[in-house]
Scaffold this motif. Structure first.
Motif, PDB file in Angstrom:
ATOM      1  N   GLU A 268     -11.350   2.510 -13.699  1.00 57.11           N
ATOM      2  CA  GLU A 268     -10.493   1.370 -13.120  1.00 57.11           C
ATOM      3  C   GLU A 268     -10.541   1.322 -11.547  1.00 57.11           C
ATOM      4  N   VAL A 269     -10.578   0.013 -11.163  1.00 59.77           N
ATOM      5  CA  VAL A 269     -10.534  -0.192  -9.820  1.00 59.77           C
ATOM      6  C   VAL A 269      -9.347  -1.106  -9.512  1.00 59.77           C
ATOM      7  N   LEU A 270      -8.463  -0.764  -8.212  1.00 59.08           N
ATOM      8  CA  LEU A 270      -7.597  -1.628  -7.848  1.00 59.08           C
ATOM      9  C   LEU A 270      -7.622  -2.095  -6.398  1.00 59.08           C
ATOM     10  N   GLU A 271      -7.830  -3.206  -6.184  1.00 60.37           N
ATOM     11  CA  GLU A 271      -8.154  -3.749  -4.890  1.00 60.37           C
ATOM     12  C   GLU A 271      -6.959  -4.669  -4.269  1.00 60.37           C
TER      13      GLU A 271
ATOM     14  N   HIS B  48     -10.006  -8.037   5.187  1.00 61.01           N
ATOM     15  CA  HIS B  48      -9.546  -6.260   5.112  1.00 61.01           C
ATOM     16  C   HIS B  48      -9.329  -6.116   3.614  1.00 61.01           C
ATOM     17  N   THR B  49     -10.018  -5.392   2.897  1.00 59.72           N
ATOM     18  CA  THR B  49     -10.212  -4.898   1.361  1.00 59.72           C
ATOM     19  C   THR B  49      -9.932  -3.356   1.540  1.00 59.72           C
ATOM     20  N   VAL B  50      -8.691  -3.381   0.623  1.00 63.11           N
ATOM     21  CA  VAL B  50      -8.482  -1.802   0.494  1.00 63.11           C
ATOM     22  C   VAL B  50      -8.633  -1.449  -1.118  1.00 63.11           C
ATOM     23  N   ILE B  51      -9.585  -0.414  -1.207  1.00 68.42           N
ATOM     24  CA  ILE B  51      -9.924  -0.235  -2.708  1.00 68.42           C
ATOM     25  C   ILE B  51      -9.608   1.284  -3.185  1.00 68.42           C
ATOM     26  N   TYR B  52      -8.788   1.036  -4.234  1.00 69.87           N
ATOM     27  CA  TYR B  52      -8.473   2.341  -5.052  1.00 69.87           C
ATOM     28  C   TYR B  52      -9.293   2.207  -6.131  1.00 69.87           C
ATOM     29  N   ALA B  53     -10.040   3.461  -6.041  1.00 67.78           N
ATOM     30  CA  ALA B  53     -11.219   3.442  -7.300  1.00 67.78           C
ATOM     31  C   ALA B  53     -10.967   4.863  -8.123  1.00 67.78           C
ATOM     32  N   GLY B  54     -10.716   4.793  -9.448  1.00 65.27           N
ATOM     33  CA  GLY B  54     -10.567   5.747 -10.105  1.00 65.27           C
ATOM     34  C   GLY B  54     -11.504   5.897 -11.231  1.00 65.27           C
ATOM     35  N   ASN B  55     -11.231   6.934 -12.426  1.00 63.88           N
ATOM     36  CA  ASN B  55     -12.165   6.838 -13.522  1.00 63.88           C
ATOM     37  C   ASN B  55     -11.952   5.567 -14.375  1.00 63.88           C
TER      38      ASN B  55
ATOM     39  N   LEU C  90       0.824  -1.224   0.028  1.00 64.03           N
ATOM     40  CA  LEU C  90       0.022  -0.060  -0.025  1.00 64.03           C
ATOM     41  C   LEU C  90       0.723   1.201  -0.025  1.00 64.03           C
ATOM     42  N   GLN C  91       1.963   1.208   0.817  1.00 66.11           N
ATOM     43  CA  GLN C  91       2.764   2.491   0.609  1.00 66.11           C
ATOM     44  C   GLN C  91       3.604   2.620  -0.426  1.00 66.11           C
TER      45      GLN C  91
ATOM     46  N   GLU D  86      -2.948   8.596  -5.398  1.00 69.11           N
ATOM     47  CA  GLU D  86      -3.858   9.480  -4.501  1.00 69.11           C
ATOM     48  C   GLU D  86      -4.334  10.661  -5.193  1.00 69.11           C
ATOM     49  N   GLU D  87      -3.879  11.178  -6.167  1.00 70.07           N
ATOM     50  CA  GLU D  87      -4.333  12.236  -6.778  1.00 70.07           C
ATOM     51  C   GLU D  87      -5.435  11.978  -7.493  1.00 70.07           C
ATOM     52  N   ASP D  88      -5.640  10.701  -8.061  1.00 73.45           N
ATOM     53  CA  ASP D  88      -6.786  10.646  -9.027  1.00 73.45           C
ATOM     54  C   ASP D  88      -7.694   9.324  -8.496  1.00 73.45           C
ATOM     55  N   PHE D  89      -7.679   8.896  -7.265  1.00 72.83           N
ATOM     56  CA  PHE D  89      -8.252   7.542  -6.837  1.00 72.83           C
ATOM     57  C   PHE D  89      -8.933   7.900  -5.541  1.00 72.83           C
ATOM     58  N   ASN D  90     -10.169   7.572  -5.234  1.00 73.71           N
ATOM     59  CA  ASN D  90     -10.796   7.560  -4.134  1.00 73.71           C
ATOM     60  C   ASN D  90     -10.190   6.089  -3.269  1.00 73.71           C
ATOM     61  N   ILE D  91      -9.870   6.107  -1.875  1.00 66.56           N
ATOM     62  CA  ILE D  91      -9.337   5.072  -1.259  1.00 66.56           C
ATOM     63  C   ILE D  91     -10.293   4.863  -0.386  1.00 66.56           C
ATOM     64  N   GLU D  92     -10.822   3.536  -0.283  1.00 68.50           N
ATOM     65  CA  GLU D  92     -11.870   3.073   0.762  1.00 68.50           C
ATOM     66  C   GLU D  92     -11.497   1.736   1.441  1.00 68.50           C
ATOM     67  N   ILE D  93     -11.691   1.593   2.598  1.00 75.17           N
ATOM     68  CA  ILE D  93     -11.334   0.059   3.632  1.00 75.17           C
ATOM     69  C   ILE D  93     -12.646  -0.498   3.764  1.00 75.17           C
ATOM     70  N   VAL D  94     -12.705  -1.526   3.559  1.00 76.55           N
ATOM     71  CA  VAL D  94     -13.908  -2.461   4.229  1.00 76.55           C
ATOM     72  C   VAL D  94     -13.346  -3.520   4.950  1.00 76.55           C
ATOM     73  N   GLU D  95     -13.747  -3.666   6.172  1.00 74.57           N
ATOM     74  CA  GLU D  95     -13.057  -4.771   7.137  1.00 74.57           C
ATOM     75  C   GLU D  95     -14.412  -5.605   7.582  1.00 74.57           C
ATOM     76  N   LYS D  96     -14.162  -7.003   7.639  1.00 76.81           N
ATOM     77  CA  LYS D  96     -15.197  -7.930   8.152  1.00 76.81           C
ATOM     78  C   LYS D  96     -14.747  -8.791   9.229  1.00 76.81           C
ATOM     79  N   HIS D  97     -15.496  -8.786  10.119  1.00 79.49           N
ATOM     80  CA  HIS D  97     -15.213  -9.652  11.288  1.00 79.49           C
ATOM     81  C   HIS D  97     -16.351 -10.533  11.865  1.00 79.49           C
ATOM     82  N   HIS D  98     -16.075 -11.465  12.948  1.00 77.76           N
ATOM     83  CA  HIS D  98     -17.045 -12.204  13.535  1.00 77.76           C
ATOM     84  C   HIS D  98     -17.800 -11.275  14.299  1.00 77.76           C
TER      85      HIS D  98
END
Length: 252
Positions: free
Chosen positions: A209-212, A200-207, A122-123, A130-142
């Motif tokens: 295209e999406v990178l996960e 844990h999923t980290v989503i980079y969402a641009g115009n 990620l780093q 970062e200049e063109d993509f929204n970044i979102e995190i989705v985490e799931k647990h018990h």
């Protein structure tokens, strides 16, 4: 031979850690600490202050409320400690920093090797996107997990923010009808259900295209194994402050 004390020995992770230790000939569980008692092959105490058995390291999988006291007692006994409990307050994290000047202390919000490799990835990609993509995190647990978002989700978010030119504002879930969802916001979303150990999923969402990036924990064994590797690490290193190692830097 590494002699280990487990704090929170009857919790889910404490029991997982017992199994891992018992499966190896080079490790010995010399004592446990817990508020409850059960019949065990090792002595169990209410606090570290009561333990007289000789040990090389303490591994903590307990509750945030007990960590500060444990660390104080480790300092008094000059015992190295691995803190694997999540959801720590800023005050407790400061205590870890102070204690790490006196004893070897290892802390990470997630003990799995995969998560720590994910942080490296990620780093590397964040500065380019970062200049063109929204970044979102989705985490799931018990459904037994008390804290939300998870310490790991915050660890991932912080690792992204640490290399971002424009620091992100954390948004914990989204609701409403007037959201603008700017690039300087990072959504962190928590899902709780069933027996999910952790995802844990980290989503980079641009115009167009999406990178996960996704990490799935299939069992709690990976966290127990990681904690044991951390215990071996600080025992061999015997450094007074290993908190500055990348994997052990204090994160939320």
């Amino acid at each position: 031979m590494l002699n280990i004390i487990v704090n929170g020995c009857f919790g889910r992770m404490g029991q997982e850690l017992q199994e891992e230790i018992n499966s190896r000939e080079d490790l010995t569980l010399v004592a446990g600490i817990d508020r409850t008692t059960e019949d065990t092959a090792f002595p169990v105490y209410q606090s570290l202050a009561e333990v007289n058995e000789k040990a090389d390291v303490v591994i903590d999988f307990s509750h945030e409320s007990s960590v500060a006291t444990l660390v104080d007692q480790c300092v008094q006994k000059q015992l190295p400690v691995v803190i694997a409990t999540t959801g720590l307050s800023e005050e407790t994290k400061q205590k870890l920093n102070e204690a790490s000047r006196t004893i070897p202390l290892f802390y990470s919000a997630n003990m799995s090797l995969g998560i720590n490799v994910l942080i490296e990835a990620l780093q590397k990609v964040t500065p380019a996107l970062e200049e063109d993509f929204n970044i979102e995190i989705v985490e799931k647990h018990h459904n037994k997990k008390k804290d939300a978002p998870s310490g790991t989700a915050l660890l991932l978010a912080d690792s992204i923010n640490n290399v971002s030119q424009t620091k992100k504002e954390y948004v914990f879930g989204r609701e409403g009808k007037e959201n603008e969802n700017p690039l300087n916001e990072m959504g962190i979303h928590a899902v709780r259900g069933g027996t999910i150990p952790g995802e844990h999923t980290v989503i980079y969402a641009g115009n167009d295209e999406v990178l996960e990036f996704k990490h799935t924990a299939l069992s709690r064994g990976i966290f127990a194994n990681g904690a044991l590797k951390a215990a071996e690490f600080i025992q061999k290193k015997r450094s007074r402050n290993v908190l500055n190692e990348r994997i052990t830097t204090i994160k939320r």
